[in-house]
Design a protein around this motif. Structure first.
Motif, PDB file in Angstrom:
ATOM      1  N   ILE A   1     -25.045 -37.230  10.796  1.00 60.79           N
ATOM      2  CA  ILE A   1     -25.512 -35.962  11.365  1.00 60.79           C
ATOM      3  C   ILE A   1     -26.558 -36.230  12.439  1.00 60.79           C
ATOM      4  CG2 ILE A   1     -26.774 -33.818  10.891  1.00 60.79           C
ATOM      5  CD1 ILE A   1     -25.529 -33.814   8.109  1.00 60.79           C
ATOM      6  N   GLU A   2     -27.514 -37.083  12.135  1.00 64.74           N
ATOM      7  CA  GLU A   2     -28.584 -37.395  13.088  1.00 64.74           C
ATOM      8  C   GLU A   2     -28.023 -38.073  14.334  1.00 64.74           C
ATOM      9  OE1 GLU A   2     -31.227 -39.728  10.729  1.00 64.74           O
ATOM     10  OE2 GLU A   2     -32.188 -37.981   9.793  1.00 64.74           O
ATOM     11  N   THR A   3     -27.057 -38.954  14.146  1.00 66.52           N
ATOM     12  CA  THR A   3     -26.448 -39.645  15.281  1.00 66.52           C
ATOM     13  C   THR A   3     -25.723 -38.668  16.190  1.00 66.52           C
ATOM     14  OG1 THR A   3     -26.176 -41.726  14.056  1.00 66.52           O
ATOM     15  CG2 THR A   3     -24.741 -41.380  15.964  1.00 66.52           C
ATOM     16  N   LEU A   4     -24.925 -37.775  15.600  1.00 60.42           N
ATOM     17  CA  LEU A   4     -24.145 -36.816  16.386  1.00 60.42           C
ATOM     18  C   LEU A   4     -25.052 -35.867  17.171  1.00 60.42           C
ATOM     19  CD1 LEU A   4     -21.330 -35.902  13.826  1.00 60.42           C
ATOM     20  CD2 LEU A   4     -21.172 -37.469  15.777  1.00 60.42           C
ATOM     21  N   LEU A   5     -26.109 -35.389  16.535  1.00 58.95           N
ATOM     22  CA  LEU A   5     -26.989 -34.420  17.181  1.00 58.95           C
ATOM     23  C   LEU A   5     -27.949 -35.069  18.175  1.00 58.95           C
ATOM     24  CD1 LEU A   5     -27.793 -31.982  14.235  1.00 58.95           C
ATOM     25  CD2 LEU A   5     -26.211 -31.659  16.141  1.00 58.95           C
ATOM     26  N   ASP A   6     -27.939 -36.386  18.230  1.00 59.27           N
ATOM     27  CA  ASP A   6     -28.779 -37.084  19.203  1.00 59.27           C
ATOM     28  C   ASP A   6     -28.129 -37.092  20.593  1.00 59.27           C
ATOM     29  OD1 ASP A   6     -31.117 -38.687  19.869  1.00 59.27           O
ATOM     30  OD2 ASP A   6     -29.718 -40.361  20.084  1.00 59.27           O
ATOM     31  N   PHE A   7     -26.831 -36.773  20.656  1.00 56.52           N
ATOM     32  CA  PHE A   7     -26.143 -36.709  21.950  1.00 56.52           C
ATOM     33  C   PHE A   7     -26.503 -35.409  22.669  1.00 56.52           C
ATOM     34  CE2 PHE A   7     -23.614 -39.858  19.756  1.00 56.52           C
ATOM     35  CZ  PHE A   7     -23.232 -40.726  20.773  1.00 56.52           C
ATOM     36  N   ASP A   8     -26.310 -35.407  23.972  1.00 56.97           N
ATOM     37  CA  ASP A   8     -26.555 -34.195  24.761  1.00 56.97           C
ATOM     38  C   ASP A   8     -25.456 -33.164  24.543  1.00 56.97           C
ATOM     39  OD1 ASP A   8     -28.917 -35.207  26.122  1.00 56.97           O
ATOM     40  OD2 ASP A   8     -27.534 -36.557  27.148  1.00 56.97           O
TER      41      ASP A   8
ATOM     42  N   LYS B   1     -25.150 -27.245  21.821  1.00 56.32           N
ATOM     43  CA  LYS B   1     -24.650 -28.518  22.341  1.00 56.32           C
ATOM     44  C   LYS B   1     -23.315 -28.923  21.703  1.00 56.32           C
ATOM     45  CE  LYS B   1     -28.055 -31.347  21.218  1.00 56.32           C
ATOM     46  NZ  LYS B   1     -28.727 -32.667  21.077  1.00 56.32           N
ATOM     47  N   VAL B   2     -22.758 -28.042  20.855  1.00 57.93           N
ATOM     48  CA  VAL B   2     -21.497 -28.335  20.168  1.00 57.93           C
ATOM     49  C   VAL B   2     -20.344 -27.601  20.848  1.00 57.93           C
ATOM     50  CG1 VAL B   2     -20.242 -28.260  17.984  1.00 57.93           C
ATOM     51  CG2 VAL B   2     -22.720 -28.673  17.993  1.00 57.93           C
ATOM     52  N   TYR B   3     -19.271 -28.337  21.146  1.00 52.69           N
ATOM     53  CA  TYR B   3     -18.092 -27.789  21.821  1.00 52.69           C
ATOM     54  C   TYR B   3     -16.858 -28.032  20.949  1.00 52.69           C
ATOM     55  CZ  TYR B   3     -21.294 -27.785  25.772  1.00 52.69           C
ATOM     56  OH  TYR B   3     -22.387 -27.561  26.593  1.00 52.69           O
ATOM     57  N   LEU B   4     -16.168 -26.961  20.603  1.00 51.65           N
ATOM     58  CA  LEU B   4     -14.984 -27.040  19.749  1.00 51.65           C
ATOM     59  C   LEU B   4     -13.735 -26.961  20.611  1.00 51.65           C
ATOM     60  CD1 LEU B   4     -16.209 -24.530  16.999  1.00 51.65           C
ATOM     61  CD2 LEU B   4     -16.539 -27.016  17.081  1.00 51.65           C
TER      62      LEU B   4
END
Length: 342
Positions: free
Chosen positions: A250-257, A291-294
């Motif tokens: 979770i932390e890794t994914l949310l660290d992206f722009d 920042k999340v795109y589905l």
């Protein structure tokens, strides 16, 4: 970073996306290096805007006709069309995707959601797609197969655990325990990525010098794991942990722009993963949802004609994700036109 859409390599064959074939790694590696030079594609480490593409269970088991849990959607060919669009998306946006992370549903025969785990009074296993509720276990309609205990690495009172597990699912309003066909078996062909997508990931790895990351999920025999971020049940009847939330991912994914999500199935593993991610986002910073795109056209719901159709439920769930700030996007829309990526 290359911002304009790139051409699709001539080796990509849309008509072969629904087939099994070996990826010619060395040839593709040579071509990827030349492709990067021709199109000015730089190493991902230099990206000023870091984008992660999360591919959820784009495996043969779910994506190829004839395999155990092919996700056909209402069209009957949903996952095949999704993989074609997904492959084209990866190639067109190769210069903008920093990292690809692929989840792999990973199973063995003796797991709580497979037939061998359960028997009735006659010693028969439940047929695939059987739903087991707490009351079924209380009444003895289904009980744990005694042979399973000898194959678990951690000793458990399995009859007690079966009651706890099914009651927990019912009490929390989750899907009831579903007995699935044996699928995504570790060591089997169904476990592997669809060849066309594996090839695209490999090409991306070489062209952008960015190793594809793999996340295995679902190997715990005592719980279902639709979401790569969290199992369905994490504690036994005594409150002892049997599994844990995947906080590092979770932390890794949310660290992206930006985080782009696609895969199978829209109604199950994709929806559960996004829901877990959203739950964490809302507990920390609701603005992160933006920042999340589905990738709406690169995922399909489970539909078993004449039996069950999760299309409407998946659509309702995606509407909730959008209402929370996530973006529903199409793979054919240039990234420059996506909200927040201009």
């Amino acid at each position: 970073m290359t911002h304009s859409p790139l051409p699709i390599p001539t080796f990509f064959k849309p008509d072969a996306v629904g087939e099994i074939w070996p990826v010619p790694y060395q040839q593709r590696a040579t071509e990827a290096k030349a492709w990067a030079t021709t199109h000015g594609i730089t190493a991902a480490a230099t990206d000023s805007r870091r984008l992660c593409l999360l591919l959820i269970d784009v495996q043969n088991t779910f994506c190829l006709p004839g395999f155990e849990l092919f996700v056909g959607g209402r069209s009957g060919v949903g996952a095949v069309d999704d993989s074609r669009r997904l492959g084209e998306f990866i190639y067109r946006n190769l210069g903008q995707i920093t990292t690809i992370t692929a989840t792999l549903d990973t199973h063995s025969a003796m797991q709580v959601f497979h037939p061998e785990f359960w028997v009735n009074a006659e010693g028969e296993n439940p047929p695939p797609m059987t739903l087991i509720h707490y009351d079924d276990v209380v009444q003895g309609k289904w009980r744990v197969n005694p042979a399973v205990a000898a194959n678990l690495t951690v000793p458990r009172d399995l009859p007690e655990y079966a009651l706890h597990y099914t009651k927990t699912l019912d009490d929390r309003g989750k899907y009831p325990l579903t007995i699935w066909p044996y699928h995504s078996m570790l060591g089997g062909i169904g476990h592997a990525l669809v060849p066309a997508i594996e090839e695209a990931c490999f090409f991306h790895t070489i062209a952008r010098q960015s190793q594809t990351r793999f996340e295995l999920k679902g190997s715990n025999p005592l719980t279902e794991n639709y979401s790569v971020l969290s199992p369905e049940v994490m504690e036994d009847a005594q409150g002892q942990a049997i599994a844990q939330k995947n906080t590092p991912l979770i932390e890794t994914l949310l660290d992206f722009d930006g985080l782009i999500i696609a895969g199978q199935a829209k109604s199950h593993c994709v929806a559960w993963t996004v829901a877990d991610l959203l739950s964490d986002i809302q507990a920390t910073d609701p603005a992160l949802a933006q920042k999340v795109y589905l990738l709406d056209d690169c995922t399909s719901p489970v539909v078993v004609p004449g039996v069950i159709d999760f299309t409407d439920r998946a659509e309702s769930t995606y509407q909730q994700f959008a209402a929370a700030g996530m973006h529903r996007v199409q793979s054919t829309t240039p990234l420059a036109e996506w909200p927040g990526l201009a």
